[in-house]
Every structure is written in structure tokens, then in C-alpha cells.
Design an enzyme around this catalytic site. Structure first.
Site, PDB file in Angstrom:
ATOM      1  N   GLU A   8      47.965   9.988 -29.992  1.00 55.43           N
ATOM      2  CA  GLU A   8      48.150   9.558 -31.387  1.00 55.43           C
ATOM      3  C   GLU A   8      46.803   9.362 -32.080  1.00 55.43           C
ATOM      4  O   GLU A   8      45.930   8.641 -31.580  1.00 55.43           O
ATOM      5  CB  GLU A   8      48.960   8.254 -31.426  1.00 55.43           C
ATOM      6  CG  GLU A   8      49.168   7.745 -32.850  1.00 55.43           C
ATOM      7  CD  GLU A   8      50.253   6.711 -33.011  1.00 55.43           C
ATOM      8  OE1 GLU A   8      50.932   6.375 -32.006  1.00 55.43           O
ATOM      9  OE2 GLU A   8      50.440   6.225 -34.136  1.00 55.43           O
TER      10      GLU A   8
ATOM     11  N   LYS B 193      58.522   5.423 -22.060  1.00 57.79           N
ATOM     12  CA  LYS B 193      57.133   5.593 -22.500  1.00 57.79           C
ATOM     13  C   LYS B 193      56.543   4.208 -22.743  1.00 57.79           C
ATOM     14  O   LYS B 193      57.233   3.332 -23.258  1.00 57.79           O
ATOM     15  CB  LYS B 193      57.087   6.432 -23.790  1.00 57.79           C
ATOM     16  CG  LYS B 193      55.733   6.435 -24.483  1.00 57.79           C
ATOM     17  CD  LYS B 193      55.637   7.489 -25.583  1.00 57.79           C
ATOM     18  CE  LYS B 193      55.963   7.021 -26.980  1.00 57.79           C
ATOM     19  NZ  LYS B 193      55.232   5.829 -27.451  1.00 57.79           N
TER      20      LYS B 193
ATOM     21  N   ASP C 249      60.813   3.833 -25.667  1.00 59.98           N
ATOM     22  CA  ASP C 249      59.602   3.020 -25.503  1.00 59.98           C
ATOM     23  C   ASP C 249      59.925   1.697 -24.821  1.00 59.98           C
ATOM     24  O   ASP C 249      61.012   1.147 -25.024  1.00 59.98           O
ATOM     25  CB  ASP C 249      59.029   2.668 -26.892  1.00 59.98           C
ATOM     26  CG  ASP C 249      57.947   3.634 -27.336  1.00 59.98           C
ATOM     27  OD1 ASP C 249      57.491   4.451 -26.514  1.00 59.98           O
ATOM     28  OD2 ASP C 249      57.563   3.561 -28.520  1.00 59.98           O
TER      29      ASP C 249
ATOM     30  N   GLU D  70      52.336   2.275 -23.573  1.00 57.41           N
ATOM     31  CA  GLU D  70      50.992   2.608 -24.055  1.00 57.41           C
ATOM     32  C   GLU D  70      49.898   2.233 -23.067  1.00 57.41           C
ATOM     33  O   GLU D  70      49.983   1.199 -22.409  1.00 57.41           O
ATOM     34  CB  GLU D  70      50.743   1.866 -25.385  1.00 57.41           C
ATOM     35  CG  GLU D  70      51.706   2.277 -26.489  1.00 57.41           C
ATOM     36  CD  GLU D  70      51.483   1.515 -27.789  1.00 57.41           C
ATOM     37  OE1 GLU D  70      50.552   0.678 -27.861  1.00 57.41           O
ATOM     38  OE2 GLU D  70      52.248   1.761 -28.739  1.00 57.41           O
TER      39      GLU D  70
HETATM   40  O1  KIV Z   1      56.974   4.374 -31.594  1.00 50.88           O
HETATM   41  C1  KIV Z   1      56.729   5.525 -31.990  1.00 50.88           C
HETATM   42  O2  KIV Z   1      57.292   6.028 -32.972  1.00 50.88           O
HETATM   43  C2  KIV Z   1      55.727   6.304 -31.271  1.00 50.88           C
HETATM   44  C3  KIV Z   1      55.278   7.582 -31.895  1.00 50.88           C
HETATM   45  C4  KIV Z   1      54.325   7.278 -32.992  1.00 50.88           C
HETATM   46  C5  KIV Z   1      54.688   8.514 -30.916  1.00 50.88           C
HETATM   47  O3  KIV Z   1      55.281   5.903 -30.248  1.00 50.88           O
END
Ligand code: KIV
Length: 268
Positions: A185, A116, A86, A118
Site C-alpha cells: 500500500e 490478512k 482482515d 499488517e
Molecule cells: O482494509 C483495507 O481496505 C485494506 C486495503 C486498503 C488493502 O487493507
């Protein structure tokens, strides 16, 4: 049969043949090794690291530099699984340039295979810039924890007059910008189904029902660590209790001087 390394082109192939994608969060070397051995296709170094592992109140305070050592450890533990990291809040929203710089920093310093972050149409320019820079990108729609305040709390998404339409439009924008998959989500199941049918790339659900192309859970929820778990998760183990029991047995034996025994002792 020896297991192959999971690569980016496998995800679309899995969607096409109806094989579900299994994704789990991981934040360190031993959990990455365990879930890799368990057959997880994707390990996600989520920014849930902040609240789940570092005791933060939410994902918002976490920084990119705080995430890097955890992502690097997961990459070291992942022999077969594809590793997605992320980008935390504040490291990509400002501009496509900021998103590319942060993505390059994460990939270079951690070795993660993909990034990833958002959002949908509002960050599509960032996604295009990241994929144009040659970095695989996974989207994240529905309930997006980094925007929890703006969303009015942990609310299920996809409801209302335009709920499904909006999610599909966001997901198509991410696909168009080069995303290889989209996490959904906490969205109502009919919305997740509509998005999954609209996309050529796979959807990976968390609290999104059974019709997505894959599932993801935060590993502590999956393994039963902690006192509270969201309703959409299932505990496949009682690892939290096993840790309490193991540590209590250790403490008892230290106090009773039954550990260390002869077999744990170097006499000469
Ligand atoms: O940070 C995380 O764990 C996530 C998941 C909830 C998909 O983005």
C-alpha cells in the site's frame, strides 16, 4: 464458459503466467454479489470497514467481533471469488497464540478463506503460527493504516536510503512464513517492482504503480462513492451520484403522489 471458483493455488499460477489479480474490498452481501459477478478474483473484507462504512475516524477502533457479520455476508455473496478477511488492530500483535486464536475465530465464524494482517518481520512469528494452523495468509506492507500514528501519518513508503531494502526484507520474511500473497500500500513504484521481482508469491498493489502482480482498491473509491478519493485510485463509476439521483427521484414521486402507481398496488 462457466467461471471456476478461485482457489489459493491459482494466485501463484496467475503470477507465473503474467495474469493480473483483481481484488476489491467488499463489506456486505449485495456488493459481494456484484463484484463477484464483475469477475473480481479476491474480495477483501478490509478493516477499512471501520472508517469507510461505519463512520469511524480510522481503522483502529474496529474489533474482531464487529467485523465477523460483515465478513460472513461477503462469504455468502461470493460464488467464485476468494474471500480474505482482515484481522483488526489489537487482535494479533501480542503473540503468535493470539494471532492463531483470532484467525481461527474469524475463519470459523465468517467462513472467510484467508486472513490478512499488517506488518513484516515484526509479525513473522504470528504469520508462521497462522499458516502452520492451516489458515492461508495474505501480508500487508508499505503504508499500514493500523500504524498510521507510528508512521507519522499517511506517508508514501519505500523512500529513503534503506526504503526498498527494508520492504524487500519484510516481504521475504512474510513469504518465508508461508504467506500466499502480499498487499503493498502506497509505496513508490520502484520499491513495488523490486518486491514483486524478489518474491515467488504475488504482490497486490494499492497506490504502488503498475508493476505489481495485481491491484486492489477500496470499492467506494473504485465506484465513485463519497466526496474524497486518494490520488492513486480511479473512479470507474459515479455510484454515489447515482444513489443521490435515485433517492431524489423517489422523494419527488412520493411527494407528488405519482408513486406508488397502479402497477405497484394490490387492489384486492
Ligand atoms: O482494509 C483495507 O481496505 C485494506 C486495503 C486498503 C488493502 O487493507
Amino acid at each position: 464458459m462457466s467461471r471456476k471458483k478461485v482457489r489459493i493455488h491459482h494466485f501463484k499460477e496467475m503470477k507465473q503466467r503474467g495474469e493480473k489479480i483483481a481484488m476489491l474490498t467488499a463489506y456486505d452481501f449485495p456488493t459481494a454479489r456484484a463484484f463477484d459477478a464483475g469477475g473480481a478474483d479476491i474480495l477483501l473484507v478490509g478493516d477499512s470497514l471501520g472508517d469507510n462504512m461505519l463512520g469511524m475516524e480510522s481503522t483502529v477502533p474496529l474489533t474482531l467481533d464487529e467485523m465477523v457479520p460483515f465478513a460472513r455476508a461477503v462469504v455468502r455473496g461470493a460464488e467464485h471469488a476468494f474471500v480474505v478477511a482482515d484481522l483488526p488492530f489489537g487482535s494479533y500483535e501480542v503473540s503468535p497464540e493470539q494471532a492463531v486464536e483470532s484467525s481461527i475465530r474469524m475463519v470459523k465464524l465468517s467462513g472467510a478463506h484467508a486472513i490478512k494482517f499488517e506488518g513484516g518481520r515484526r509479525i513473522a512469528r504470528q504469520v508462521r503460527a497462522v499458516t502452520d494452523a492451516g489458515i492461508p495468509f495474505c501480508g500487508h506492507l508499505g503504508f499500514t493504516p493500523q500504524s498510521e500514528t507510528a508512521l507519522g501519518g499517511r506517508r508514501i513508503q519505500g523512500r529513503g536510503d534503506h526504503g526498498i531494502e527494508d520492504l524487500v526484507a519484510d516481504a521475504l520474511a512474510l513469504q518465508e512464513a508461508g504467506a500466499f500473497a502480499v498487499v503493498l500500500e502506497m509505496v513508490i513504484a520502484p520499491a513495488a517492482k523490486a518486491v514483486t521481482e524478489a518474491l515467488d508469491i504475488p504482490t497486490i498493489g494499492i497506490g504502488a504503480g503498475p508493476d505489481t502482480d495485481g491491484q486492489v482498491l477500496v470499492w467506494l473509491d473504485m465506484a465513485g462513492v463519497g466526496e474524497w478519493h486518494p490520488r492513486f485510485s480511479k473512479q470507474f463509476g459515479a455510484v454515489g451520484q447515482a444513489m443521490v439521483d435515485a433517492s431524489a427521484a423517489y422523494v419527488d414521486e412520493v411527494k407528488a403522489v405519482t408513486f406508488p402507481a397502479a402497477e405497484h398496488t394490490f387492489d384486492s
